[in-house]
Motif scaffolding. Structure first.
Motif, PDB file in Angstrom:
ATOM      1  N   GLU A 157       0.879  -1.138  -0.009  1.00  0.00           N
ATOM      2  CA  GLU A 157       0.116  -0.040   0.154  1.00  0.00           C
ATOM      3  C   GLU A 157       0.976   1.131  -0.001  1.00  0.00           C
ATOM      4  O   GLU A 157       1.691   1.343   1.070  1.00  0.00           O
ATOM      5  CB  GLU A 157      -0.787  -0.051   1.270  1.00  0.00           C
ATOM      6  N   SER A 160      -1.097   6.956  -1.495  1.00  0.00           N
ATOM      7  CA  SER A 160      -2.365   7.229  -0.699  1.00  0.00           C
ATOM      8  C   SER A 160      -2.538   8.621  -0.249  1.00  0.00           C
ATOM      9  O   SER A 160      -2.417   9.151   0.676  1.00  0.00           O
ATOM     10  CB  SER A 160      -2.250   6.434   0.709  1.00  0.00           C
ATOM     11  N   PRO A 161      -2.657   9.460  -1.278  1.00  0.00           N
ATOM     12  CA  PRO A 161      -2.994  11.177  -1.187  1.00  0.00           C
ATOM     13  C   PRO A 161      -4.465  11.245  -0.760  1.00  0.00           C
ATOM     14  O   PRO A 161      -5.144  10.218  -0.802  1.00  0.00           O
ATOM     15  CB  PRO A 161      -2.626  11.568  -2.459  1.00  0.00           C
ATOM     16  N   ASN A 162      -4.822  12.307  -0.170  1.00  0.00           N
ATOM     17  CA  ASN A 162      -5.982  12.920   0.104  1.00  0.00           C
ATOM     18  C   ASN A 162      -6.850  13.579  -0.946  1.00  0.00           C
ATOM     19  O   ASN A 162      -6.125  14.558  -1.391  1.00  0.00           O
ATOM     20  CB  ASN A 162      -5.936  13.525   1.433  1.00  0.00           C
ATOM     21  N   HIS A 171       3.707  11.945   0.429  1.00  0.00           N
ATOM     22  CA  HIS A 171       2.949  11.210  -0.634  1.00  0.00           C
ATOM     23  C   HIS A 171       4.039  10.885  -1.739  1.00  0.00           C
ATOM     24  O   HIS A 171       4.221   9.808  -2.085  1.00  0.00           O
ATOM     25  CB  HIS A 171       1.832  11.765  -1.242  1.00  0.00           C
ATOM     26  N   TYR A 197      -4.452   3.737  -1.004  1.00  0.00           N
ATOM     27  CA  TYR A 197      -5.500   3.841  -0.091  1.00  0.00           C
ATOM     28  C   TYR A 197      -5.794   5.313  -0.001  1.00  0.00           C
ATOM     29  O   TYR A 197      -5.195   6.200   0.907  1.00  0.00           O
ATOM     30  CB  TYR A 197      -5.100   3.284   1.138  1.00  0.00           C
ATOM     31  N   GLY A 199      -7.516   9.037   0.444  1.00  0.00           N
ATOM     32  CA  GLY A 199      -8.012   9.613   1.875  1.00  0.00           C
ATOM     33  C   GLY A 199      -9.169  10.185   1.073  1.00  0.00           C
ATOM     34  O   GLY A 199      -8.918  11.402   0.354  1.00  0.00           O
ATOM     35  N   GLU A 329     -10.461   5.074   2.104  1.00  0.00           N
ATOM     36  CA  GLU A 329     -11.152   4.972   3.534  1.00  0.00           C
ATOM     37  C   GLU A 329     -12.789   5.077   3.175  1.00  0.00           C
ATOM     38  O   GLU A 329     -13.460   4.173   3.842  1.00  0.00           O
ATOM     39  CB  GLU A 329     -10.627   6.502   4.096  1.00  0.00           C
ATOM     40  N   TYR A 382     -10.065   7.679  11.388  1.00  0.00           N
ATOM     41  CA  TYR A 382      -8.850   7.374  10.426  1.00  0.00           C
ATOM     42  C   TYR A 382      -8.557   5.949  10.981  1.00  0.00           C
ATOM     43  O   TYR A 382      -8.284   4.892  10.122  1.00  0.00           O
ATOM     44  CB  TYR A 382      -7.875   8.193  10.668  1.00  0.00           C
ATOM     45  N   ASP A 386      -8.791   2.034   9.363  1.00  0.00           N
ATOM     46  CA  ASP A 386      -7.634   1.143   8.916  1.00  0.00           C
ATOM     47  C   ASP A 386      -7.910  -0.209   9.815  1.00  0.00           C
ATOM     48  O   ASP A 386      -7.228  -1.258   8.919  1.00  0.00           O
ATOM     49  CB  ASP A 386      -6.258   1.536   9.402  1.00  0.00           C
ATOM     50  N   ARG A 393      -9.152  -6.677   3.414  1.00  0.00           N
ATOM     51  CA  ARG A 393      -8.087  -6.769   2.502  1.00  0.00           C
ATOM     52  C   ARG A 393      -7.527  -8.263   2.781  1.00  0.00           C
ATOM     53  O   ARG A 393      -7.231  -9.087   1.634  1.00  0.00           O
ATOM     54  CB  ARG A 393      -6.641  -5.907   2.715  1.00  0.00           C
ATOM     55  N   TYR A 404       3.090  -1.336   4.482  1.00  0.00           N
ATOM     56  CA  TYR A 404       2.577   0.098   4.706  1.00  0.00           C
ATOM     57  C   TYR A 404       3.637   1.078   4.362  1.00  0.00           C
ATOM     58  O   TYR A 404       4.354   1.062   5.307  1.00  0.00           O
ATOM     59  CB  TYR A 404       1.522   0.368   5.611  1.00  0.00           C
ATOM     60  N   VAL A 406       4.252   4.447   4.614  1.00  0.00           N
ATOM     61  CA  VAL A 406       3.844   5.615   5.156  1.00  0.00           C
ATOM     62  C   VAL A 406       4.790   6.440   5.978  1.00  0.00           C
ATOM     63  O   VAL A 406       5.795   5.828   6.677  1.00  0.00           O
ATOM     64  CB  VAL A 406       2.689   5.372   6.214  1.00  0.00           C
ATOM     65  N   GLN A 410       3.474   8.910  10.872  1.00  0.00           N
ATOM     66  CA  GLN A 410       2.597   8.023  11.270  1.00  0.00           C
ATOM     67  C   GLN A 410       3.121   6.796  11.855  1.00  0.00           C
ATOM     68  O   GLN A 410       2.131   5.910  12.154  1.00  0.00           O
ATOM     69  CB  GLN A 410       1.763   7.808  10.219  1.00  0.00           C
ATOM     70  N   HIS A 413       0.563   5.983  14.729  1.00  0.00           N
ATOM     71  CA  HIS A 413      -0.605   5.369  14.230  1.00  0.00           C
ATOM     72  C   HIS A 413      -0.587   3.862  13.946  1.00  0.00           C
ATOM     73  O   HIS A 413      -1.576   3.167  14.185  1.00  0.00           O
ATOM     74  CB  HIS A 413      -1.086   6.327  12.866  1.00  0.00           C
TER      75      HIS A 413
HETATM   76  N1  ARG Z   1      -3.984   9.266   3.259  1.00  0.00           N
HETATM   77  C1  ARG Z   1      -2.989   9.246   4.321  1.00  0.00           C
HETATM   78  C2  ARG Z   1      -2.299  10.655   4.383  1.00  0.00           C
HETATM   79  O1  ARG Z   1      -2.120  11.321   3.692  1.00  0.00           O
HETATM   80  C3  ARG Z   1      -2.021   8.144   4.332  1.00  0.00           C
HETATM   81  C4  ARG Z   1      -2.688   6.770   4.380  1.00  0.00           C
HETATM   82  C5  ARG Z   1      -1.766   5.784   4.960  1.00  0.00           C
HETATM   83  N2  ARG Z   1      -2.064   4.369   4.759  1.00  0.00           N
HETATM   84  C6  ARG Z   1      -3.003   3.893   5.877  1.00  0.00           C
HETATM   85  N3  ARG Z   1      -3.467   2.613   5.806  1.00  0.00           N
HETATM   86  N4  ARG Z   1      -3.206   4.569   6.981  1.00  0.00           N
HETATM   87  O2  ARG Z   1      -1.690  10.975   5.653  1.00  0.00           O
END
Ligand code: ARG
Length: 644
Positions: A157, A160-162, A171, A197, A199, A329, A382, A386, A393, A404, A406, A410, A413
């Motif tokens: 994974e 994963s942008p928002n 990212h 993934y 956001g 998400e 969030y 997850d 999955r 992951y 990331v 995080q 997290h």
């Molecule tokens: N979208 C999140 C961000 O921009 C990152 C996601 C990371 N992946 C996850 N499974 N939490 O901060």
């Protein structure tokens, strides 16, 4: 294998040395032949079984240290000093068709391969396996020793942008590193699913929908969904911010008026109005409708999501990345989150606190703190999403490993996520065991010439333009490039990626557009230049693949040639080692060392001025080097150029 046996016989070995019970891969990695051979010779000297010696024969990062070396203490032979033992091994090591008499240095024994046989084993294998040379598709099998066994499954994974938010440095790094890791495991024979993934869920998507009603344009959305949604989001957030400020000011005013015993009716009415009609409440209502699955509310949001994905796909394509699964998400089912909540409650892992639900993780590890899994208004978070996503999955893909990618911001997290899954037991715990967080440091000062970078496209465009300037500064060369814009773009992308991968993942680095686009130093453009130069040698030599394959390898006797061959022989081990480090810099360090070695060899090993047979052998050597460089660059996710 038959082919290999035949060529080893010409070198004086009866058969391919192979150790029972060990996964050795003589057809993928010629150094494995040497390891097995040396281990067999060492067994009677040391009294340690060849199978035990084999994995102790380490690769060396510097050729001066030998081609493989044995750290003697690792043999765990009692009653003898390691340096004395090293000398003993050196003295008793027999004559070998493959290796030179070893060198004892302190507690190490260093083995140097005989140049002639090495060239004969390695170079034809590179030519034959071409784009596959160095990769070992057995490593990712359930049983690496059994080629018919099933591939292990992995989810990577990454990125994963928002949606409607900037694509920030975190990212970018996730995209680059995740793309690389996917390639790496695929080359090792894993069945890899690349997952993004997004956001794409939460109150802010209510804000966005409200904003779109006010400021949105269908045309602009179609033309540039990511940019336009961001614009809308910024505008509507500004209003929401103003309203919040207004409420704050009104409240202060009320306190002041009350002090003077004056009427506050007007102010209270205004606050009420804002709280009822303002953006924040509208957004909450809207998101509530989305969360309840109301079709209308979901339709517009789905359009934002779909159009954004179309655009993301184009940008990822520039980086040679395609996804198998655009999850997000929003895709996590309420059902899986509810089931998880039930398990948490039943096993008394979670507790209620002022209407919210939290998990006190300090019981397990102090620094994990307390994690909120349900807000007071009942909406998910969030972290909750997850938890649900991880099991979903697992049910969908039945993966053996999930990574992951990331940012290290995080760390907490993901540590919380993995711990919660672990203590939930059953399938959750099984999932937790298979999960790994690949983290990385920050990029400092990532800004474009036009201000702070917002989107990946802007960053790539800017670096491409800068690269174009750099190319133009060498006019003579510039005019020969067929498609300068395209080349500048590719080189710019290489510049960004190589800079990102040049240090250990966890280190922060400075986004330095001047340094990364330079042809000097260990940069992306330098690697591209090295590749283009090898392509140019091949074009000038004008030899067919058959001619190259028939080269007389014994003509490659110069120290420069031998060192290049030894370096090429290390590529398969570099690959295996990269799987251990999971660091792109492992590959890059190797490629830079190899290309530096090449660039100092060009003068000594001139192709065009050499006698026909020597010319052929040298051209074939350079073709092998080009192939290894190409394979390494592809593994990193770069697009090697043929001319620049
Ligand atoms: N979208 C999140 C961000 O921009 C990152 C996601 C990371 N992946 C996850 N499974 N939490 O901060």
């Amino acid at each position: 294998m038959e082919h290999l046996t035949a060529s080893l016989q010409t070198l004086g070995l009866n058969e391919v040395p192979q150790l029972a019970n060990l996964a050795t891969f003589p057809t993928y990695n010629q150094v494995d032949i040497y390891r097995a051979h040396i281990a067999e010779l060492l067994a009677p000297i040391t009294g340690v079984a060849a199978e035990t010696v084999y994995p102790l024969l380490q690769w060396t990062q510097v050729l001066e240290y030998g081609d493989v070396m044995l750290p003697v203490p690792a043999l765990r032979i009692k009653g003898k000093k390691p340096d004395a033992l090293a000398l003993e091994i050196k003295e008793q090591f027999p004559e070998s068709p493959l290796v030179l008499p070893p060198v004892a240095e302190k507690t190490f024994v260093r083995f140097f391969f005989k140049p002639g046989p090495l060239a004969k084993l390695v170079l034809p294998s590179i030519l034959k396996n071409s784009t596959k040379y160095g990769f070992n598709p057995n490593l990712g099998l359930k049983d690496p020793k059994d080629p018919s066994s099933e591939k292990k499954k992995m989810i990577v994974e990454f990125s994963s942008p928002n949606i409607a938010k900037p694509f920030h440095a975190g990212h970018l790094r996730s995209t680059i590193i995740g793309g690389f890791l996917s390639n790496l495991y695929e080359a090792a024979g894993w069945d890899v699913t690349r997952m993004n993934y997004l956001g794409d869920w939460g109150k802010q998507y209510g804000v966005l929908a409200i904003g779109f009603e006010k400021f949105g344009s269908d045309e602009a959305l179609e033309a540039n969904p990511i940019g336009h949604l961001y614009e809308v989001y910024v505008k509507v957030s500004a209003i929401a911010h103003d309203e919040a400020e207004q409420v704050k000011a009104l409240k202060a005013k009320i306190v002041e008026l009350e002090g003077k015993n004056e009427s506050v009716v007007e102010q209270q009415a205004e606050i009420e109005r804002i709280e009822k009609e303002g953006i924040d409440q509208q957004a909450r209502d809207y998101f509530k409708r989305m969360a309840d699955g109301e079709k209308d509310a979901l339709a517009i949001w789905a359009r934002f999501r779909d159009l954004s994905i179309v655009k993301y796909k184009q940008t990822y394509a520039r980086l040679n990345i395609t996804y198998d699964d655009y999850s997000g998400e929003s895709q996590v089912k309420n059902e899986s989150m509810e089931t998880a909540a039930k398990v948490l409650a039943e096993k008394k892992i979670s507790e209620e606190s002022e209407g919210a639900v939290l998990v006190d993780l300090t019981k397990y590890q102090k620094k994990l703190g307390k994690a909120l899994v349900k807000k007071r208004d009942g909406t998910t978070l969030y972290l909750t999403r997850d938890i649900g996503a991880a099991v979903e999955r697992h049910q969908k893909y039945n993966f053996d490993k999930m990574i992951y990618v990331v940012a290290s911001q995080q760390d907490l997290h993901l540590a919380q996520l993995f711990k919660i899954l672990e203590v939930m037991g059953d399938e959750y715990a099984e999932v937790s065991k298979k999960c790994q967080h690949i983290n990385f440091g920050m990029v400092l000062g990532m800004s474009t010439r036009k201000g702070t970078a917002k989107f990946l496209d802007d960053i790539l465009r800017d670096v491409g333009e800068k690269m174009h300037d750099v190319m133009r500064s060498n006019e003579g060369k510039y005019v020969q490039v067929e498609n300068p814009e395209q080349t500048a773009d590719t080189l710019g992308i290489s510049a960004v990626m190589v800079q990102d991968m040049s240090g250990k993942r966890i280190n922060n680095y400075e986004f330095d557009i001047n340094r990364m686009t330079s042809f000097e130093g260990d940069t992306g453009p330098y690697l591209q230049y090295a590749h283009a130069r090898l392509c140019s040698i091949a074009r000038k030599a004008e030899l067919t693949p058959e001619q190259l394959a028939s080269a007389d390898w014994s003509l490659l006797t110069e120290k420069h040639a031998v060192d290049v061959i030894r370096s090429l022989a290390q590529w398969p081990d570099t690959f295996v080692n990269t799987i251990k480090t999971q660091e792109p810099v492992t590959v890059l360090t190797y490629l830079f060392k190899m290309t530096h070695m090449l660039s100092s060899s060009y003068e000594q090993l001139n192709v065009m001025k050499a006698e026909p047979e020597v010319k052929k052998a040298r051209a074939a050597l350079y073709e092998c080097a080009r192939q290894v460089l190409y394979n390494g660059m592809r593994l990193l996710g770069l697009n090697p150029v043929e001319r620049m």
